[in-house]
Structure formats: structure tokens, C-alpha cells
Design a protein around this motif. Structure first.
Motif, PDB file in Angstrom:
ATOM      1  N   PRO A 184       0.785  -0.931   0.342  1.00 37.60           N
ATOM      2  CA  PRO A 184       0.127  -0.028  -0.233  1.00 37.60           C
ATOM      3  C   PRO A 184       0.821   0.989   0.143  1.00 37.60           C
ATOM      4  O   PRO A 184       0.922   1.506   0.845  1.00 37.60           O
ATOM      5  CB  PRO A 184      -0.454  -0.489   1.529  1.00 37.60           C
ATOM      6  CG  PRO A 184       0.026  -1.546   1.991  1.00 37.60           C
ATOM      7  CD  PRO A 184       0.518  -2.041   1.115  1.00 37.60           C
ATOM      8  N   GLU A 185       0.666   2.074  -0.970  1.00 37.90           N
ATOM      9  CA  GLU A 185       1.222   3.158  -1.120  1.00 37.90           C
ATOM     10  C   GLU A 185       1.472   4.196   0.186  1.00 37.90           C
ATOM     11  O   GLU A 185       0.491   4.457   1.066  1.00 37.90           O
ATOM     12  CB  GLU A 185       0.995   3.868  -2.252  1.00 37.90           C
ATOM     13  CG  GLU A 185       0.985   3.262  -3.625  1.00 37.90           C
ATOM     14  CD  GLU A 185       0.258   4.431  -4.702  1.00 37.90           C
ATOM     15  OE1 GLU A 185      -0.552   5.070  -4.643  1.00 37.90           O
ATOM     16  OE2 GLU A 185       0.416   3.912  -6.172  1.00 37.90           O
ATOM     17  N   ASP A 186       2.647   4.398   0.351  1.00 44.30           N
ATOM     18  CA  ASP A 186       2.323   5.781   1.656  1.00 44.30           C
ATOM     19  C   ASP A 186       1.965   5.286   3.194  1.00 44.30           C
ATOM     20  O   ASP A 186       2.448   6.111   4.334  1.00 44.30           O
ATOM     21  CB  ASP A 186       1.128   7.052   1.619  1.00 44.30           C
ATOM     22  CG  ASP A 186       1.466   7.975  -0.014  1.00 44.30           C
ATOM     23  OD1 ASP A 186       2.331   7.573  -0.663  1.00 44.30           O
ATOM     24  OD2 ASP A 186       0.534   7.845  -0.934  1.00 44.30           O
ATOM     25  N   PHE A 187       1.884   4.246   3.794  1.00 43.49           N
ATOM     26  CA  PHE A 187       2.001   3.376   4.704  1.00 43.49           C
ATOM     27  C   PHE A 187       3.149   2.803   4.684  1.00 43.49           C
ATOM     28  O   PHE A 187       3.575   1.452   4.126  1.00 43.49           O
ATOM     29  CB  PHE A 187       0.748   2.474   4.929  1.00 43.49           C
ATOM     30  CG  PHE A 187      -0.319   3.375   5.039  1.00 43.49           C
ATOM     31  CD1 PHE A 187      -0.875   3.902   6.366  1.00 43.49           C
ATOM     32  CD2 PHE A 187      -1.389   3.743   3.852  1.00 43.49           C
ATOM     33  CE1 PHE A 187      -2.265   4.727   6.687  1.00 43.49           C
ATOM     34  CE2 PHE A 187      -2.183   4.739   4.314  1.00 43.49           C
ATOM     35  CZ  PHE A 187      -2.696   5.455   5.558  1.00 43.49           C
ATOM     36  N   GLY A 188       3.547   2.805   5.972  1.00 45.97           N
ATOM     37  CA  GLY A 188       5.197   1.828   6.138  1.00 45.97           C
ATOM     38  C   GLY A 188       5.021   2.144   7.794  1.00 45.97           C
ATOM     39  O   GLY A 188       4.727   1.982   8.338  1.00 45.97           O
ATOM     40  N   GLY A 189       6.451   2.044   8.499  1.00 50.64           N
ATOM     41  CA  GLY A 189       7.163   1.925   9.652  1.00 50.64           C
ATOM     42  C   GLY A 189       6.497   3.705  10.352  1.00 50.64           C
ATOM     43  O   GLY A 189       6.967   4.179   9.411  1.00 50.64           O
ATOM     44  N   HIS A 190       7.434   2.930  11.547  1.00 53.92           N
ATOM     45  CA  HIS A 190       7.910   4.387  11.765  1.00 53.92           C
ATOM     46  C   HIS A 190       8.779   4.436  13.020  1.00 53.92           C
ATOM     47  O   HIS A 190       8.777   3.640  13.739  1.00 53.92           O
ATOM     48  CB  HIS A 190       6.477   5.229  12.991  1.00 53.92           C
ATOM     49  CG  HIS A 190       5.372   4.543  13.508  1.00 53.92           C
ATOM     50  ND1 HIS A 190       5.881   3.776  14.561  1.00 53.92           N
ATOM     51  CD2 HIS A 190       4.897   3.084  13.147  1.00 53.92           C
ATOM     52  CE1 HIS A 190       4.598   3.145  14.526  1.00 53.92           C
ATOM     53  NE2 HIS A 190       4.088   2.594  13.315  1.00 53.92           N
ATOM     54  N   GLY A 191       9.168   5.503  13.705  1.00 51.86           N
ATOM     55  CA  GLY A 191      10.174   5.319  14.671  1.00 51.86           C
ATOM     56  C   GLY A 191       9.161   5.501  16.150  1.00 51.86           C
ATOM     57  O   GLY A 191       7.591   5.643  15.963  1.00 51.86           O
ATOM     58  N   ILE A 192       8.890   5.228  17.480  1.00 55.78           N
ATOM     59  CA  ILE A 192       8.761   5.337  18.442  1.00 55.78           C
ATOM     60  C   ILE A 192       9.365   4.997  19.277  1.00 55.78           C
ATOM     61  O   ILE A 192      10.779   4.682  19.587  1.00 55.78           O
ATOM     62  CB  ILE A 192       8.055   3.313  18.171  1.00 55.78           C
ATOM     63  CG1 ILE A 192       6.737   3.612  19.056  1.00 55.78           C
ATOM     64  CG2 ILE A 192       9.395   2.112  18.333  1.00 55.78           C
ATOM     65  CD1 ILE A 192       6.243   1.952  19.048  1.00 55.78           C
ATOM     66  N   GLY A 193       8.207   5.745  20.469  1.00 54.65           N
ATOM     67  CA  GLY A 193       9.175   5.859  22.244  1.00 54.65           C
ATOM     68  C   GLY A 193       8.080   6.145  22.949  1.00 54.65           C
ATOM     69  O   GLY A 193       6.931   5.727  23.715  1.00 54.65           O
ATOM     70  N   ARG A 194       8.195   7.496  23.428  1.00 57.04           N
ATOM     71  CA  ARG A 194       7.486   8.079  24.114  1.00 57.04           C
ATOM     72  C   ARG A 194       5.607   8.196  23.470  1.00 57.04           C
ATOM     73  O   ARG A 194       4.727   8.377  24.463  1.00 57.04           O
ATOM     74  CB  ARG A 194       7.990  10.085  24.639  1.00 57.04           C
ATOM     75  CG  ARG A 194       8.935   9.130  25.722  1.00 57.04           C
ATOM     76  CD  ARG A 194       9.354  10.557  26.845  1.00 57.04           C
ATOM     77  NE  ARG A 194      10.245   9.926  27.399  1.00 57.04           N
ATOM     78  CZ  ARG A 194      10.625   9.593  28.368  1.00 57.04           C
ATOM     79  NH1 ARG A 194       9.424   9.052  28.288  1.00 57.04           N
ATOM     80  NH2 ARG A 194      11.287   9.867  29.352  1.00 57.04           N
TER      81      ARG A 194
END
Length: 255
Positions: free
Chosen positions: A168-178
Motif C-alpha cells: 500500500p502506497e504511503d503506509f509503512g513503519g515509524h519511529g516509536i518511543g514516548r
């Protein structure tokens, strides 16, 4: 801005990730023919409550959403790719189910997803799920110091494309933390050697999404949340929260 986490912070994130893993395991165990998606959401709520954790999903409202998200899990079935709202739909024999769940504990967030079948599986669904899991494993293996975000994206995308699936275009993972969504973004397809260099202390949510029909476009339901394949083909989703360490990638969302 990318926050570099300390060893202590990563340990605390691991505690949040363990709650996520427990919730996903409990939901998967409860997912049987005839069980509703709302019942699965209640199972996850119970796990979070017992652990003293909160949900980063419940009440979350990004810019594209018309209403805050009403559940603690995303429950996406068959042609739903991600962001499915848990409702009174009851699972049927052969359904492909993707569950995404998060937990906030001690100020830190964990996020993971798993796909599985209910009842008698279709061989094509097992292949689809296996590809999502293999793409996740490839992305995790690339999450080492000195590599770049593009190396993760290339590893994930190569597995998906080699299997003939859409992303799917424009969707993926990400940084994460607080927060659940932080910098940097982690695409599910890209060129190796490009993007931000990976450093120890970075924590990423790596999450391949694959669509059996081979197309990359999708549509959004009237609820403003659920993304579906445009051709009605099935989709699968796999995700882990991963810390980049000097000793290699460390998955935080496991039991």
C-alpha cells in the motif's frame, strides 16, 4: 527529530512491548469461528488493564481521521489491510485476520501486529501471511548500526515484490518511543544506502503490509479508518518494535 534512547529507556520499552505481545497472543488464542471483533477487543483491554498499561490506539485521531479510534486493537479481516475498527462482525471459517495492538507503560509505547487465519486456512492466505512475516524478518535483519532507513525499506520491499504482492502506497513503519508515531518514517519499499543512518538507541516499528492482488492502491471505508484492497484481494500485516543496538537489532515486542 529522532530521540536516541538509553539502555534503561529501551528496557522500559521492552516492558511495554511485552504487554503488547501478551495482548496479541491472548487475542489470537480467542479468535475462533463465531467470535466477534468486539470480543477480541475486550480480550486485549483485559490484558492491558491487568498489566496497568494504557492503549495508544484508543482515542487516537490523526489528521486524516474523522473520529477518534474507538478500540485498543485494529482488527482487519480479509480484504482490510490495516486500521479496521473492531465491531460486532463475527469471524467465519477461513477468515484472514490482522490484529494491530499497542501499549503505553511507564511513559513508553510498544506496537506490534500479527496476521493469522481462523478455521480452515486457504493455502494462498498462508503464503501471504508467510511473506509478510518474512518481509518483517528481513527488515529487522537490516536494522543494524551503519545501515540506513533505505536498507530496511529495500529489504522489506524486495521480499514482498519477489512474491508478487502489492504494497500500500504511503503506509509503512515509524519511529516509536514516548509517542506511538515518531520520526523517522520507515517505508516498506526503497533504495538501499539512502535515508537516515541508523544509530544505536534508535527504536523503530517495522511493519510490512502486503496485498495479494499485486496492486499498490487502496480505498478507505466510510468509517474514515479501514483501508481495503481495491480489487477485493486479501491482505496481511506483520509488525514489531525493534531497538537498534551495538550488538544488532533487538525485538522489544516479544514474550
Amino acid at each position: 527529530m529522532v530521540e536516541i534512547k538509553t539502555d534503561q529507556s529501551i528496557d522500559e520499552m521492552r516492558a511495554a512491548g511485552r504487554v503488547v505481545a501478551q495482548a496479541l497472543a491472548a487475542v489470537r488464542d480467542a479468535a475462533r469461528v463465531g467470535v466477534s471483533l468486539l470480543e477480541l477487543d475486550r480480550v486485549a483491554r483485559g490484558v492491558l488493564a491487568e498489566a496497568g498499561a494504557a492503549s495508544p490506539f484508543l482515542g487516537y485521531r490523526p489528521h486524516f481521521a474523522p473520529v477518534p479510534f474507538p478500540g485498543v486493537i485494529c482488527a482487519s479481516v480479509n480484504d482490510a489491510i490495516v486500521h479496521g475498527i473492531p465491531d460486532d462482525r463475527r469471524l467465519r471459517d477461513g477468515d484472514l485476520v490482522s490484529i494491530d495492538c499497542g501499549a503505553r507503560l511507564g511513559g513508553w509505547v510498544g506496537d506490534a501486529a500479527v496476521s493469522f487465519t481462523v478455521g480452515r486456512p486457504r493455502p494462498a492466505d498462508l503464503r501471504l501471511i508467510g511473506t509478510a512475516e518474512a518481509a518483517l524478518a528481513a527488515g529487522v535483519a537490516a536494522a543494524v548500526p551503519g545501515n540506513r532507513i533505505g536498507d530496511i525499506a529495500h529489504a522489506v520491499g524486495s521480499v514482498c515484490r519477489d512474491a508478487g504482492y502489492g504494497i500500500p502506497e504511503d503506509f509503512g513503519g515509524h519511529g516509536i518511543g514516548r509517542s506511538m508515531h515518531e520520526d523517522p518514517g520507515v517505508p516498506n519499499e526503497g533504495r538501499p544506502g539512502r535515508g537516515m543512518k541508523l544509530r544505536p538507541g534508535m527504536v523503530l516499528a517495522i511493519e510490512p503490509m502486503v496485498m495479494a492482488g499485486g496492486r499498490d492502491d487502496y480505498r478507505c471505508d466510510g468509517d474514515g479508518w479501514t483501508l481495503r484492497t481495491v480489487d477485493g484481494s486479501r491482505a496481511a500485516h506483520a509488525e514489531h518494535t525493534v531497538a537498534i543496538t551495538a550488538d544488532g537489532p533487538s525485538i522489544l515486542t516479544t514474550l
